[in-house]
Design an enzyme around this catalytic site. Structure first.
Site, PDB file in Angstrom:
ATOM      1  N   VAL A 135      -6.371  15.901   4.067  1.00 47.99           N
ATOM      2  CA  VAL A 135      -6.466  16.502   2.278  1.00 47.99           C
ATOM      3  C   VAL A 135      -5.154  15.662   1.860  1.00 47.99           C
ATOM      4  O   VAL A 135      -5.215  15.583   0.495  1.00 47.99           O
ATOM      5  CB  VAL A 135      -6.148  17.734   2.061  1.00 47.99           C
ATOM      6  CG1 VAL A 135      -7.729  18.453   2.372  1.00 47.99           C
ATOM      7  CG2 VAL A 135      -5.277  18.552   2.977  1.00 47.99           C
ATOM      8  N   LYS A 136      -4.218  15.203   2.827  1.00 43.30           N
ATOM      9  CA  LYS A 136      -2.781  14.465   2.100  1.00 43.30           C
ATOM     10  C   LYS A 136      -2.342  15.145   0.959  1.00 43.30           C
ATOM     11  O   LYS A 136      -1.839  14.617   0.168  1.00 43.30           O
ATOM     12  CB  LYS A 136      -3.077  13.120   1.891  1.00 43.30           C
ATOM     13  CG  LYS A 136      -3.452  12.200   3.320  1.00 43.30           C
ATOM     14  CD  LYS A 136      -3.536  10.869   3.062  1.00 43.30           C
ATOM     15  CE  LYS A 136      -4.069   9.874   4.071  1.00 43.30           C
ATOM     16  NZ  LYS A 136      -5.257  10.235   4.730  1.00 43.30           N
ATOM     17  N   ARG A 137      -2.268  16.577   0.978  1.00 45.34           N
ATOM     18  CA  ARG A 137      -1.727  17.134  -0.080  1.00 45.34           C
ATOM     19  C   ARG A 137      -0.244  16.957  -0.134  1.00 45.34           C
ATOM     20  O   ARG A 137       0.307  17.174   0.911  1.00 45.34           O
ATOM     21  CB  ARG A 137      -2.221  18.739  -0.197  1.00 45.34           C
ATOM     22  CG  ARG A 137      -3.994  18.986  -0.375  1.00 45.34           C
ATOM     23  CD  ARG A 137      -4.143  18.442  -1.561  1.00 45.34           C
ATOM     24  NE  ARG A 137      -5.586  18.851  -2.031  1.00 45.34           N
ATOM     25  CZ  ARG A 137      -6.786  18.087  -1.619  1.00 45.34           C
ATOM     26  NH1 ARG A 137      -6.731  16.811  -1.121  1.00 45.34           N
ATOM     27  NH2 ARG A 137      -7.991  18.755  -1.983  1.00 45.34           N
ATOM     28  N   ASP A 195      -4.664   7.959  -1.092  1.00 48.63           N
ATOM     29  CA  ASP A 195      -5.342   7.500   0.074  1.00 48.63           C
ATOM     30  C   ASP A 195      -5.431   6.044  -0.052  1.00 48.63           C
ATOM     31  O   ASP A 195      -5.130   5.337  -0.855  1.00 48.63           O
ATOM     32  CB  ASP A 195      -6.545   8.187   0.646  1.00 48.63           C
ATOM     33  CG  ASP A 195      -6.469   8.730   1.992  1.00 48.63           C
ATOM     34  OD1 ASP A 195      -6.636   7.678   2.754  1.00 48.63           O
ATOM     35  OD2 ASP A 195      -6.427   9.808   2.442  1.00 48.63           O
TER      36      ASP A 195
END
Lengths: 269, 269
Positions: free
Chosen positions: A95-97, B99
């Site tokens: 999710v790369k939050r 991303d």
């Protein structure tokens, strides 16, 4: 629940080291004869998990491809996470939050709590500072979950920022390694893993003394190779979990072909 | 659709410059006598939009608080975005996504396409490099939407990374400003905005020549003040959109009180 790093260690001792990405991209779906719909994504994810769920240690669903289908896609993501858990693998939700304060707490609650979207681990993005991610590390520690913080990514556009030099005299990427190390020392357990791309000739950071896991994407389509990992990662090689998405999916949907391809990419030493 | 930056300019000329955050945090909900459930979040969001929707230019829903409620929370987020559109304000969805490649495309499709979660603009996080965000900028350009890329954030933990020095001899934050400027020149329209916290004595970056919008969070709870913005932002002050969440919500739920508080925080010159 046992700490995530221990659970992953036990699983990889039994199954070897491989994380299979679940990236239901339209081109990949088309290769399986599936439409780019929630139903198509579901058949794709189920196909991967049914074929590989008892063979590989970890799956990494990419949240973006589910969010692209709105709330029905997010509901599917919840079912996929439950399916991964049911086959005894761990889920690393990509999710790369990254946010601050109560917002970061809300992300932690969403993905490291006990709700519909609970994962065993998540990826986090540290543009707002490693320290801002603390609420996620705290909930991960309390719930036996893990985090993988972006340090040095696999894409060519990442270098300018990640190789900038901080006031401490090290690169931004190295600063994330140092901060993750410090967080793990404080926690007394290797709570924080790192994301370091497999596409670099060397890892680009000094990992000496780092006791957490390293998630290494970029194998296959992006140019990294499984055989290059030992040279890139040296001392931490046995805690490198290569992540492969398209290269495995492209061998499907036939289960035997998926298993053979995954077996060929699994690190066992 | 007209470019986002033009639509925002027209709206702020009529309504002044204020972005109202929609952050359904449990403590904020409790202050309105609401439970931390999807239904409570919905009443809170509706309350803000009904009270302020014809008065303010923009709303900024914070995705984390919706994702914390799983797919039902995400479905509510879709309804909130539609409600904002229905009252004639613009939505700036705070998702801080970032991303690469097809994954970034999927995020763009999710939030800058025409689906359930379509917003007028989104926030983006550039840890993987400003260049990696290109798919979002491209879809924004095609669909009349906007992006706000994190440059210098309002929180104390962000400085170490954002003030690191790149190979170009400028800070990471300044590098984002330069890249956004270049992207806007290429696009021929101020497609890319920036997120720069309102909590710094000066903005921490040189914004000379920057022709996009600046979203400035951190007013109120984090210590920034509306009256400090002119000194902080100088030349771009008239394109600074202050974002206020808790300080406005805390004056609710009574609509007149919300309107008075918002009016007091709106920049009109």
């Amino acid at each position: 629940m046992r700490p995530f790093a221990e659970r992953l260690a036990t699983l990889t001792e039994a199954r070897g080291r491989l994380c299979v990405g679940i990236d239901p991209h339209s081109a990949t779906l088309a290769g399986w004869g599936l439409d780019d719909t929630v139903a198509g994504c579901e058949r794709f994810a189920r196909g991967l998990i049914e074929a590989l769920g008892e063979q590989v240690a970890a799956f990494k669903p990419q949240a973006a491809f589910f969010e692209a289908h709105g709330s029905a896609g997010v509901a599917l993501l919840g079912r996929v996470l439950a399916d991964i858990s049911a086959v005894g693998a761990v889920s690393i939700l990509d999710v790369k939050r990254g946010d601050i304060g109560s917002t970061m707490q809300a992300y932690a609650r969403a993905y490291l709590g006990d709700g519909e979207l609970a994962a065993d681990a998540v990826t986090l993005s540290p543009y707002l500072g490693f320290g801002a991610l603390a609420p996620a590390l705290e909930l991960a520690a309390a719930n036996g979950r893990g985090v993988f913080v972006l340090a040095r990514t696999s894409n060519p556009e990442g270098g300018g920022l990640q190789q900038a030099i901080t006031a401490a005299g090290v690169s931004v990427a190295q600063g994330i390694v140092v901060a993750a190390n410090a967080a793990n020392q404080t926690a007394g357990t290797p709570l924080a893993g790192l994301v370091i791309g497999a596409t670099h000739a060397d890892s680009g950071v000094d990992l000496a003394g780092f006791d957490g896991w390293v998630l290494a994407p970029g194998i296959g389509a992006q140019g990294g190779t499984i055989t290059g990992l030992q040279a890139s990662f040296g001392a931490v090689y046995r805690r490198v979990l290569p992540s492969v998405s398209r290269e495995i999916a492209a061998s499907g949907p036939e289960p035997t072909a998926l298993r053979d391809r995954a077996a060929a990419l699994t690190l066992t030493s």
